[in-house]
Design a protein around this motif. Structure first.
Motif, PDB file in Angstrom:
ATOM      1  N   GLU A   5     -15.544  22.436  29.960  1.00 32.94           N
ATOM      2  CA  GLU A   5     -16.766  23.241  29.895  1.00 32.94           C
ATOM      3  C   GLU A   5     -16.991  24.006  31.192  1.00 32.94           C
ATOM      4  N   ARG A   6     -16.712  23.359  32.328  1.00 28.59           N
ATOM      5  CA  ARG A   6     -16.865  24.052  33.617  1.00 28.59           C
ATOM      6  C   ARG A   6     -15.859  25.183  33.727  1.00 28.59           C
ATOM      7  N   ARG A   8     -14.507  26.857  31.241  1.00 32.65           N
ATOM      8  CA  ARG A   8     -14.928  27.913  30.315  1.00 32.65           C
ATOM      9  C   ARG A   8     -16.044  28.758  30.934  1.00 32.65           C
ATOM     10  N   THR A   9     -16.999  28.125  31.577  1.00 33.96           N
ATOM     11  CA  THR A   9     -18.108  28.841  32.205  1.00 33.96           C
ATOM     12  C   THR A   9     -17.599  29.824  33.255  1.00 33.96           C
ATOM     13  N   ALA A  13     -17.238  34.111  33.113  1.00 34.37           N
ATOM     14  CA  ALA A  13     -18.043  34.868  34.079  1.00 34.37           C
ATOM     15  C   ALA A  13     -17.209  35.766  34.984  1.00 34.37           C
TER      16      ALA A  13
END
Length: 56
Positions: A5-6, A8-9, A13
């Motif tokens: 998840e980190r 992907r974030t 961005a």
């Protein structure tokens, strides 16, 4: 937050950023270390801001 998840974030961005190193190995299902993934740093790579895609 789980590593995937980190990653992907960050990759969502930062233009053209991709996961690399242990992060990429973990995403592909390889177990690199016994340390829980929420403790790992996110490893990403991206071209410099002045880079232009050949298709642009």
């Amino acid at each position: 937050m789980p590593l995937i998840e980190r990653a992907r974030t960050i990759t969502m961005a930062v233009p053209h950023a991709v996961a690399c190193g242990q992060t990429a190995a973990h995403i592909w299902g390889l177990q690199i270390t016994a340390t829980p993934d929420h403790e790992w740093p996110v490893e990403v790579i991206a071209p410099p801001p002045t880079w232009r895609s050949p298709a642009a």
